[in-house]
Design an enzyme around this catalytic site. Structure first.
Site, PDB file in Angstrom:
ATOM      1  CG  ASN A  84      -0.328   0.464   2.494  1.00 55.14           C
ATOM      2  OD1 ASN A  84       0.210  -0.366   3.237  1.00 55.14           O
ATOM      3  ND2 ASN A  84      -0.385   1.740   2.809  1.00 55.14           N
ATOM      4  CB  CYS A  85       1.510   4.117  -1.771  1.00 60.40           C
ATOM      5  SG  CYS A  85       0.398   4.193  -3.184  1.00 60.40           S
ATOM      6  CD1 TRP A  86      -2.192  10.222  -0.574  1.00 59.96           C
ATOM      7  CD2 TRP A  86      -2.627   9.410   1.448  1.00 59.96           C
ATOM      8  NE1 TRP A  86      -3.181  11.001  -0.029  1.00 59.96           N
ATOM      9  CE2 TRP A  86      -3.470  10.524   1.220  1.00 59.96           C
ATOM     10  CE3 TRP A  86      -2.747   8.739   2.649  1.00 59.96           C
ATOM     11  CZ2 TRP A  86      -4.412  10.974   2.138  1.00 59.96           C
ATOM     12  CZ3 TRP A  86      -3.681   9.188   3.580  1.00 59.96           C
ATOM     13  CH2 TRP A  86      -4.491  10.290   3.329  1.00 59.96           C
TER      14      TRP A  86
END
Length: 359
Positions: free
Chosen positions: A92-94
């Site tokens: 995951n990222c933002w």
């Protein structure tokens, strides 16, 4: 590319969650249990942002590639090692965009298959905020008592025995008082608190009740949801009574003994005491507190704080709760926990016994 949405992600039993955001983003809020393997350092992320604003997207992407390329082998090795510790690998990222997409692609080229969390941490946070109000068990069992009776110690004791506990102070990273961060960090922000509350609610799913401390709505930097406050107002109340000598000893063990030799300790205590002194009107009490700290007479300082500051401010909080109070006299937190268990075993809820440990 495999993708997973927050709702389906929340059903996974033992995922390995890799958060590829920069350390400062990760610190601001992350999925519980996530491991930070950043694609960019904080400084690199700032540079890319500046290039994007000043020179456009294409130039920023090229600069990002220059930062990332040398790191790829080491980053993939690290993720590969971590991936062996769980069932599914989640990246995951933002917002589930370019960074997580790139890492999932790198992994796939290397023969490591992972899921990209659609919408990233932002989608996870939106999902848990929608779920938390619906997740509270039907009845709250609320622990009350003057400062130092060991409410948190009792909760941890009950938790070890398998009873369904929500430890709000642990979730907030704060003890809920003026001196609440002694020996801790500055406390968790709202994002971290919400994530840990969601995690705690998942762990007690299926219970008809939960045990909790009678905290104020704000604990350090975090604010409890109104749904939780309402559950507490309508809950079953236990009021713990302990001798003041025991309370003083417990507070010394918690706030003094582990930290008194640390270089920051006197300054932190002074900061807290200054806040107290602004609210104390009696000159003799003020002078007594100041002298006790100056002489490092912590038993005397704590006793004066209890008698002249904390205790007078506590009893009015009882009127915020609607139910009757069950008194629990005890010499120490272990005895209090045993007496609470005895009462739990006799309580009924909707005509059947509801107060049973989870395991």
């Amino acid at each position: 590319m495999k993708e997973i949405h927050a709702e389906d992600f929340s059903k996974l039993k033992n995922p390995v969650i890799i958060d590829v955001r920069s350390p400062i983003e990760f610190k601001d809020g992350a999925i519980p249990g996530a491991i930070n393997v950043p694609l960019f350092t904080d400084e690199e992320r700032a540079v890319i942002g500046t290039v994007y604003k000043q020179e456009g997207q294409a130039v920023a992407k090229w600069r990002a590639m220059e930062f990332v390329s040398p790191k790829i082998p080491e980053m993939l090795h690290k993720i590969k090692d971590l991936a062996s510790n769980g069932d599914e690998l989640i990246i995951n990222c933002w917002r589930g965009g370019m960074r997580s997409n790139a890492v999932v692609t790198f992994l796939e080229f290397s023969g490591i298959y992972s899921w990209r969390l659609v919408g990233g941490y932002k989608a996870f946070r939106q999902f848990i905020l929608s779920q938390i109000p619906t997740m509270f068990p039907e009845k709250a069992v609320v622990l009350h008592g003057l400062t130092g009776v060991g409410k948190t110690v009792i909760l941890k004791n009950l938790n070890r025995k398998g009873y369904p506990v929500l430890d709000l102070e642990e979730m907030a990273g704060h003890r809920g008082s003026i001196f609440g961060t002694i020996g801790l960090s500055d406390g968790h922000n709202q994002k971290t608190f919400d994530s840990l509350l969601y995690k705690g609610l998942k762990e007690i799913k299926g219970s008809s009740y939960f045990l909790i401390e009678a905290e104020s709505k704000r604990i350090g930097k975090a604010v409890q949801p109104e749904e939780l406050m309402e559950k507490k107002r309508q809950g079953i109340n236990f009021y713990i009574h302990s001798p003041i000598e025991q309370r003083i000893n417990l507070l010394i063990d918690e706030y003094v003994t582990p930290y008194k030799d640390e270089p920051w300790y006197d300054e932190k205590i002074q900061e807290g005491l200054d806040k107290v002194l602004r609210r104390v009107t009696n000159a003799d009490t003020k002078n007594g507190l100041i002298d006790a700290l100056k002489n490092h007479d912590y038993p005397k300082l704590i006793q004066a704080l209890l008698e002249h500051y904390y205790d007078p401010r506590y009893d009015h909080k009882r009127y915020e709760y609607e139910g009757d109070f069950i008194d629990i006299p005890a010499e120490n937190p272990d005895e209090a926990a045993d007496r609470i268990i005895t009462h739990l075993d006799t309580l009924t809820f909707k005509g059947k016994k509801a107060m049973e440990p989870l395991f």
